[in-house]
Design a protein around this motif. Structure first.
Motif, PDB file in Angstrom:
ATOM      1  N   PRO A  10       0.814  -1.225   0.000  1.00  0.00           N
ATOM      2  CA  PRO A  10       0.000   0.000   0.000  1.00  0.00           C
ATOM      3  C   PRO A  10       0.843   1.271   0.000  1.00  0.00           C
ATOM      4  O   PRO A  10       1.779   1.427   0.782  1.00  0.00           O
ATOM      5  CB  PRO A  10      -0.808  -0.117   1.298  1.00  0.00           C
ATOM      6  N   SER A  16      -1.752  -0.542  -5.037  1.00  0.00           N
ATOM      7  CA  SER A  16      -2.697  -0.413  -3.927  1.00  0.00           C
ATOM      8  C   SER A  16      -2.517   0.913  -3.187  1.00  0.00           C
ATOM      9  O   SER A  16      -1.403   1.260  -2.783  1.00  0.00           O
ATOM     10  CB  SER A  16      -2.490  -1.565  -2.939  1.00  0.00           C
ATOM     11  N   SER A  18      -4.078   1.599  -0.249  1.00  0.00           N
ATOM     12  CA  SER A  18      -4.383   1.483   1.175  1.00  0.00           C
ATOM     13  C   SER A  18      -4.221   0.044   1.637  1.00  0.00           C
ATOM     14  O   SER A  18      -4.236  -0.897   0.832  1.00  0.00           O
ATOM     15  CB  SER A  18      -5.823   1.933   1.448  1.00  0.00           C
ATOM     16  N   GLU A  21      -7.227  -2.079   0.674  1.00  0.00           N
ATOM     17  CA  GLU A  21      -7.174  -2.547  -0.716  1.00  0.00           C
ATOM     18  C   GLU A  21      -6.189  -3.710  -0.852  1.00  0.00           C
ATOM     19  O   GLU A  21      -6.461  -4.692  -1.549  1.00  0.00           O
ATOM     20  CB  GLU A  21      -6.754  -1.403  -1.637  1.00  0.00           C
ATOM     21  N   SER A  22      -5.053  -3.611  -0.186  1.00  0.00           N
ATOM     22  CA  SER A  22      -4.057  -4.680  -0.253  1.00  0.00           C
ATOM     23  C   SER A  22      -4.616  -5.988   0.291  1.00  0.00           C
ATOM     24  O   SER A  22      -4.383  -7.063  -0.275  1.00  0.00           O
ATOM     25  CB  SER A  22      -2.803  -4.284   0.532  1.00  0.00           C
ATOM     26  N   GLU A  24      -7.744  -6.893   0.345  1.00  0.00           N
ATOM     27  CA  GLU A  24      -8.722  -7.417  -0.611  1.00  0.00           C
ATOM     28  C   GLU A  24      -8.018  -8.042  -1.813  1.00  0.00           C
ATOM     29  O   GLU A  24      -8.451  -9.083  -2.324  1.00  0.00           O
ATOM     30  CB  GLU A  24      -9.668  -6.307  -1.061  1.00  0.00           C
ATOM     31  N   GLY A 197      -4.605  -3.562  -8.244  1.00  0.00           N
ATOM     32  CA  GLY A 197      -5.730  -3.212  -7.390  1.00  0.00           C
ATOM     33  C   GLY A 197      -6.740  -4.338  -7.285  1.00  0.00           C
ATOM     34  O   GLY A 197      -6.606  -5.386  -7.926  1.00  0.00           O
ATOM     35  N   ALA A 198      -7.767  -4.102  -6.479  1.00  0.00           N
ATOM     36  CA  ALA A 198      -8.810  -5.104  -6.276  1.00  0.00           C
ATOM     37  C   ALA A 198      -9.935  -4.980  -7.296  1.00  0.00           C
ATOM     38  O   ALA A 198     -10.721  -5.915  -7.465  1.00  0.00           O
ATOM     39  CB  ALA A 198      -9.384  -4.978  -4.863  1.00  0.00           C
ATOM     40  N   THR A 199     -10.012  -3.841  -7.977  1.00  0.00           N
ATOM     41  CA  THR A 199     -11.051  -3.661  -8.990  1.00  0.00           C
ATOM     42  C   THR A 199     -10.469  -3.444 -10.376  1.00  0.00           C
ATOM     43  O   THR A 199     -11.065  -3.848 -11.373  1.00  0.00           O
ATOM     44  CB  THR A 199     -11.961  -2.472  -8.636  1.00  0.00           C
ATOM     45  N   ARG A 202      -6.903  -6.703 -11.469  1.00  0.00           N
ATOM     46  CA  ARG A 202      -7.040  -7.563 -10.300  1.00  0.00           C
ATOM     47  C   ARG A 202      -6.028  -8.706 -10.326  1.00  0.00           C
ATOM     48  O   ARG A 202      -5.556  -9.104 -11.386  1.00  0.00           O
ATOM     49  CB  ARG A 202      -8.453  -8.154 -10.263  1.00  0.00           C
TER      50      ARG A 202
END
Length: 269
Positions: A10, A16, A18, A21-22, A24, A197-199, A202
């Motif tokens: 992060p 990432s 945050s 987010e990491s 997730e 990222g998570a979105t 991915r």
């Protein structure tokens, strides 16, 4: 599976933003079958001023958070290292990290411009005992006009890493074309997510492995996300699979490439 390229730490680069987010991203990776992940933030002078010390601290912090959250993902130190003239010296000093303190490191050329003397830099790195892993060549905009450079880098000893999303077409037709070309030519050593990222972008390797298996077979596709990444993290000698298929250097370049094969017969610290 083992993912050797991620931007999961992060706040260190464009990955990432945050800890939430990491975490997730880690959950998504584990759900897809990833058990080990190298944390490889960008090192780009003037933009991402990361180095071994702060990356190691960040990996330790995220590892502790994963343990508290009971997310079974093993983390390793690394970096996505951009081209720099003094890179051999920086690696030798340890100021920029290799993958899990091995001889191997992620090596990212500029995306839009073929840098001058790139091949000379690679030879200096290899002669210094380090093995570059050329990251996502299929996404470099200069690959179409300079595919022979990728061939020569592979012949010199660079490993080749494709981005998982490229293999399934998420980066467009050109990246898909060169992904398939490199796989069909037997040049690909590693598939990695390069997750950011998570979105967006991915984590996940399974879809790319399935797509690669249709072209090179299931065993070889699994080697790209399990056997070879494991050998890299363990710092075992590993010769690029593409060396058997790479074009021989032209007569004018024979002296520059002669004898490089013996570098892979013995280990380095």
């Amino acid at each position: 599976m083992i993912d050797l390229h991620s931007h999961i730490l992060p706040g260190l680069d464009d990955g990432s933003p945050s800890l939430a987010e990491s975490l997730e991203m880690a959950r998504l990776a584990v759900a897809d079958g990833t058990t080990h992940m190298a944390c490889t933030p960008h090192i780009m002078p003037g933009m991402y001023e990361n180095g071994s010390a702060n990356i190691i601290r960040a990996v330790r912090g995220l590892d502790q958070a994963l343990r508290r959250a009971a997310i079974p993902l093993a983390l390793y130190v690394g970096a996505d290292i951009h081209v720099a003239p003094d890179l051999p010296e920086q690696l030798a000093l340890g100021s920029v990290p290799t993958l899990n303190r091995s001889r191997y490191f992620l090596f990212e050329p500029p995306h839009h411009v073929l840098p001058p003397r790139l091949e000379d830099l690679v030879l200096r790195l290899i002669n210094a005992g380090f093995i570059p892993i050329l990251t996502h060549p299929e996404r470099l905009t200069w690959i179409k006009a300079n595919y022979d450079v990728v061939e020569r880098l592979n012949a010199a000893g660079c490993l080749i890493q494709l981005t998982a999303d490229s293999i399934v077409g998420a980066f467009g037709r050109t990246a898909l074309y060169y992904s398939e070309k490199l796989i069909d030519e037997g040049r690909v050593d590693i598939i990695a997510s390069d997750t950011h990222g998570a979105t967006r972008r991915r984590p996940g390797l399974s879809q790319a492995v399935a797509a690669a298996a249709k072209r090179c077979g299931e065993d070889e596709a699994r080697n790209m996300v399990l056997k070879r990444p494991g050998q890299i993290l363990a710092n075992r000698p590993l010769e690029p699979v593409g060396k058997a298929h790479a074009k021989k250097p032209s007569p004018g370049n024979v002296g520059r490439f002669a004898g490089l094969g013996r570098l892979f017969k013995g280990g380095t610290a």
